[in-house]
Design a protein around this motif. Structure first.
Motif, short mmCIF file in Angstrom:
data_model
loop_
_atom_site.label_atom_id
_atom_site.label_comp_id
_atom_site.label_asym_id
_atom_site.label_seq_id
_atom_site.Cartn_x
_atom_site.Cartn_y
_atom_site.Cartn_z
N MET A 73 0.87 -1.31 0.07
CA MET A 73 -0.12 0.00 0.10
C MET A 73 0.84 1.17 -0.07
O MET A 73 1.87 1.29 0.63
N ALA A 74 0.12 2.15 -0.46
CA ALA A 74 1.32 3.30 -0.66
C ALA A 74 0.54 4.77 -0.23
O ALA A 74 0.41 5.91 -0.91
N GLU A 75 -0.23 4.60 0.70
CA GLU A 75 -0.87 5.92 1.39
C GLU A 75 0.16 6.65 1.86
O GLU A 75 1.22 6.15 2.50
N ILE A 76 0.10 8.00 1.80
CA ILE A 76 0.90 8.86 2.32
C ILE A 76 0.43 9.88 3.64
O ILE A 76 -0.67 10.13 3.08
N VAL A 77 0.95 9.98 4.75
CA VAL A 77 0.35 10.42 5.65
C VAL A 77 1.39 11.47 6.27
O VAL A 77 2.57 11.31 6.65
N LEU A 78 1.00 12.76 6.27
CA LEU A 78 1.52 13.83 7.06
C LEU A 78 1.00 14.16 8.58
O LEU A 78 -0.25 14.45 8.36
N ASP A 79 1.57 13.98 9.25
CA ASP A 79 1.11 14.19 10.79
C ASP A 79 1.98 15.33 11.49
O ASP A 79 2.99 15.11 11.72
N GLN A 80 1.17 16.38 11.52
CA GLN A 80 1.82 17.50 12.32
C GLN A 80 3.17 18.01 11.83
O GLN A 80 3.95 18.34 12.52
N VAL A 81 3.38 17.87 10.48
CA VAL A 81 4.66 17.94 9.64
C VAL A 81 4.91 19.43 9.96
O VAL A 81 4.18 20.49 9.20
#
Lengths: 280, 397, 303
Positions: B1-9
């Motif tokens: 899977m290749a979801e991208i998540v930015l978390d408080q970046v």
């Protein structure tokens, strides 16, 4: 970050190595020059005791007898004169090449390049003969002429590179704003050209300051002998002692100004030597 | 899977400049996500952080579920298309496209096969043995895409890949990019400053401003329900018109007339009203039935631009100069688009898009109609949109 | 590049003509100055070289055809000196290329201290060659220099052929590596940073980036730098003169020429050497430009 500090350390080591590489001979010379005569051969890198005897002996005897003073003056004078003349001539040429359209541009540049690559030894013989015939052997002029010849290509290249960067349209804009051609040149172009001219002047000066082949072939006395040539003929305290101390002192005297010079004008020099590619 | 998540970046540069501020964004596997905003808004920085070309100052970046903050670009299995393509000038197209694979030690036959496949898809087969310097801008752009495709990565990252192309080519390539992405079904993050590109290409669009994510959503959502003044004014071309308004006694008063205050507008007091150019019309063309809702008003036309398919009429209304820093950010964009300037203090220029059959003329008064059902109201202080859309709207949100 | 004048109409406008006239007038002084001391002396050297002309025996002057060349080419000293010159040339340029590349990278990429490095690196450039030669001579002097002290040896560096050459080559490398580094730096800065980023994303390590991107793209700059330095190295004179005067068989072609011309006043033979030196230089340049494709359009003059 970890990556950051490791890079920092590596770069520091690299820089220190480069610094050491460049400075060791210089420090060595300073060190010898500060050694008292009896310690000169003690093989130490750092002097055990400091004395200025070597420097004093350089200037003893004033302008006539000191082995160093007259050559120093010769060097400065010849280098300055050559620089002024070379920069003037080269500026005209560079202006023409950078600004005007005419056949022969490439030829001049190629020719200048070819001349810069000449082995001086190929011209020393004829010049020796010619100068003696013309009576300018062992004179300022005898050195200035060959210096000019070999400094011009350098100056032309540097100036062409700088002049090409000048937005010449500004001159026309100034004229539209009401300036005469001369005013436009003086107030707009000159200030823009000044840095390049200055850089070229520095490089030419260093070139003349540095020459040895011509100095030693076309002079025979203090009349026009420059420092590099004079250094080769230094004598020591007696015919049996090598003039190491005085040579080192003389070397330091001619080198420190250059180092200061280079320090102050580092950006310009790097920019000039890379024909404008590296802007500092 | 290749979801991208930015978390408080977050990205803070050495000189203290905060380019990206606590960005939260989830990009699903196979999604085409656009990052859009004016220059300096941090979109490229965000993209480069995903790529690994910029360090992340704080927050977490996850690709395929794994935290990749400290991984080098090559270990993230992503491919990037640069704005100026960054093609290796000393290599042929074939070598350019195969470079990454050859570095990875893939065997030559396989590389050739993949390169030729990609070349066929991008119509580059006859250029494979040429050098970038001998290619046109469009061809170079395709090579840059080819270089990315060949690697079959988890995600494509594209940094304004079309902005160096001329207008016609850009439109052409836009459809190419869309088709490619839907064929390959690879997660794609695409940065652009052009809102048209954003609207036409993306599954979802993320609008950024000064390092802060303003709104994320499908293009239609951003168009119909912009969360604040900035998004409202950024999305849509020509941009939304803004004018001062006041709600009192259940009525909304704006320079062109008065209507019932919409439900959910909340409170009384000053507001900023926004209405898109396409929601105006020449009153003589609009049918009587429609004219029952909305406002009909008279305006003196300053300028008429006739495009054949549309007619843009410019007029101005009184206003005490709407102040908002969100609007200030938009000004640069708007001047580019509308091109009109020379407004005097206390006036706001309005642009209306009319049917080409309209007879309005410059320096003449005209009867115009505004569809107030499509009005948006914003709080003048915070710039936030007030409540839901105005009453009598028929569309679903 | 400058527009060629192939496009100007056959009847050049008077504006173009006056522009051309102005240009030639401006260039004339410099061109004359350059030719005066090069074209004429070289021609004169040719003339001298075919004469028997020993200023110590002026009465014996006369035309002798290629006799002088025969003398030179038949002399073992000439071939030894030529070999020395080539040896020094090849070794110094090779070492300088590697060292210069390292220093150029440091100057280009250093996270900090770039200015310091660039300044310090210019010091060898600014120092008079003779001065540097003395410094190295003193350093390697067997009983008074610090080198022997440092490495715990009593080697008489200037007493043997190979050891003398080692010091001479060392001195040459020290003096001219900075210039080489600057020439290489000029080439380095032309490489678009974006290429490195693309390569990073493609998966290249730093070493791979250097070999596959930096070096290939620097090829033109490297060729020009090597050409310039090679021609300069061929002229080696100052260091040898100061350190050994040519003793221990360390003479170079220039030293040989100098000895014949200035010391022995044998202008005939000396001029033959001068002309041969000139021809070799031309040959090397030719080799580089035609054979290796060095492009001199943006070339730089010697330092």
């Amino acid at each position: 970050m970890k990556r950051g500090s490791r890079d920092y350390v590596l770069w520091s080591i690299g820089i220190v190595v480069v610094l050491a590489f460049a400075l060791i001979p210089v420090i060595w010379l300073i060190s010898i020059s500060l050694k008292p005569p009896n310690e000169i051969t003690d093989q130490r890198f750092i002097p055990a005791s400091v004395s200025f005897d070597n420097y004093k002996s350089l200037f003893e005897g004033g302008i006539d007898d000191s082995p160093f003073l007259k050559p120093l003056i010769n060097s400065i004078a010849i280098a300055l004169i050559t620089t002024v003349v070379a920069i003037t001539l080269a500026s005209f040429t560079a202006y023409a090449i950078a600004r005007l359209e005419f056949p022969g541009k490439r030829l001049i540049l190629a020719g200048a390049l070819a001349i810069a690559m000449f082995p001086p030894i190929s011209t020393v013989g004829p010049l020796f003969d010619m100068w003696r015939a013309l009576g300018i052997y062992d004179t300022y002029l005898g050195l200035i002429i060959p210096y000019l010849t070999f400094a011009l290509p350098l100056a032309i290249y540097v100036l062409v590179a700088f002049f090409r960067e000048i937005p010449w349209d500004l001159e026309q804009a100034a004229q539209v704003d009401g300036a005469t051609p001369w005013q436009a040149f003086r107030k707009v172009i000159l200030p823009l050209a000044a840095p390049g001219v200055f850089t070229a002047a520095i490089l030419v000066f260093i070139f003349c300051w540095n020459d040895f082949v011509f100095a030693i072939s076309l002079t025979s006395s203090d009349a026009s002998r420059t420092v590099p040539a004079a250094l080769a003929f230094f004598t020591g305290e007696s015919t049996f002692t090598a003039p190491t101390g005085s040579i080192a002192a003389a070397a330091v005297v001619v080198t420190i100004p250059i180092i200061v010079f280079v320090l102050i004008f580092q950006r310009r020099i790097v920019s000039g030597l890379t024909a404008g590619a590296v802007k500092g | 899977m290749a979801e991208i998540v930015l978390d408080q970046v977050t990205k803070v540069f050495d000189d203290g400049y905060e380019a990206v501020k606590q960005m939260d964004l989830e990009i699903a596997d196979g999604e085409f996500m656009i990052l859009v905003g004016p220059s300096g808004c941090g979109k490229s920085t965000a993209l480069r952080m995903i790529a690994g070309l910029e360090d992340i100052s704080s927050g977490e970046l996850r690709i395929g579920g794994e935290e990749v903050n400290d991984r080098s670009p090559k270990d993230r299995d992503i491919a990037m298309v640069f704005q100026n393509y960054a093609l290796y000038p000393h290599m042929t197209v074939r070598e350019n496209m195969g470079f990454a694979l050859s570095l990875a030690g893939v065997d030559k036959e396989e590389i050739n096969r993949k390169v030729e496949d990609a070349a066929r898809t991008l119509d580059l087969t006859q250029h494979l043995d040429r050098r970038p310097a001998n290619l046109s801008g469009g061809q170079r752009q395709r090579v840059a895409m080819g270089r990315a495709i060949v690697r079959e990565p988890k995600a494509f990252l594209m940094d304004e890949p079309l902005s160096n192309l001329d207008a016609k080519l850009r439109v052409q390539m836009r459809t190419e990019v869309a088709r490619l992405q839907s064929d390959l079904e690879t997660t794609t993050v695409y940065v652009t400053h052009d809102q048209t590109e954003a609207m036409t290409l993306g599954d979802r669009v993320a609008v950024m401003r000064a390092g802060v994510l303003q709104q994320v959503g499908a293009p239609a959502e951003l168009y119909d329900q912009p969360r604040n003044l900035f998004v409202a004014g950024f999305i849509g071309s020509p941009a939304m018109n803004f004018m001062p308004g006041e709600i009192s006694g259940g009525k909304l008063r704006i320079p062109i007339g008065e209507v019932e205050a919409p439900q959910g507008a909340g409170r009384e007091g000053k507001v900023i009203a926004g209405i898109r150019p396409e929601n105006f019309e020449d009153a003589e063309i609009v049918g009587d039935l429609t004219q029952e809702r909305g406002i009909t008003f008279e305006a003196e036309i300053d300028l008429v631009e006739s495009l054949g398919s549309d007619l843009y009429a410019y007029f101005h209304v009184e206003s005490e100069g709407i102040q908002s820093d969100q609007l200030a950010d938009l000004v640069g964009e708007r001047l580019d688009e509308t091109g009109a300037a020379g407004m005097r203090e206390g006036e706001e220029q309005i642009v209306a898009r009319l049917e080409p059959t309209s007879k309005v003329r410059r320096r003449e008064k005209a009867q115009l109609w505004a569809d107030t059902a499509k009005l948006h109201l914003f709080d003048p202080e915070s710039g936030e949109r007030l409540g839901e859309k105005t009453a009598a709207s028929a569309e679903a949100g | 590049m400058e527009a060629s004048t192939a496009n100007t109409p056959t009847h050049a406008s008077s504006r173009t003509r006056s522009e051309r006239k102005l240009a030639w007038m401006l260039c004339a002084p410099a061109v004359i100055a350059m030719l005066a001391v090069t074209a004429y002396p070289i021609g004169y050297a040719f003339v001298l070289s075919v004469q028997k002309l020993d200023l110590r025996f002026p009465e014996q002057t006369g035309f002798v055809g290629l006799d002088n060349y025969g003398t030179v080419l038949g002399s073992e000293l000439w071939w030894t000196d030529l070999f020395n010159t080539f040896l020094i040339m090849v070794i110094s340029v090779a070492v300088e290329l590697v060292l210069g590349m390292v220093i150029a990278l440091v100057m280009h990429r250093a996270i900090f201290g770039r200015g310091t490095v660039r300044t310090v690196v210019l010091i060898p450039y600014g120092i008079i060659t003779v001065v540097a030669a003395f410094a190295w001579q003193f350093a390697f002097a067997s009983d008074s220099g610090f080198v022997n002290n440092l490495i715990g040896s009593e080697m008489d560096w200037f007493g043997g052929h190979v050891s003398s050459l080692v010091v001479i080559i060392l001195a040459e490398i020290w003096k001219t590596t900075p210039f080489m580094a600057l020439l290489l730096l000029a080439g380095l800065v032309t490489i678009d940073e974006g290429l490195y980023e693309a390569a990073k994303v493609d998966g290249a390590s730093a070493w791979q980036r250097f070999w596959k991107i930096t070096l290939p793209l620097m090829k033109p700059a490297i060729l020009v730098a090597v050409l310039f330095r090679t021609l300069e190295a061929f002229r080696v004179f100052d260091s040898i003169f100061i350190m050994t005067r040519g003793a221990q068989n360390t003479e170079s072609v220039s030293i040989l020429g100098f000895n014949q011309l200035i010391n022995r006043l044998n202008l005939g033979v000396g001029s033959a050497i001068s002309v041969l030196a000139f021809l070799i230089v031309v040959g090397i340049a030719f080799l580089f430009v035609k054979g290796l494709g060095a492009r001199l359009d943006e070339g730089r003059p010697g330092g």
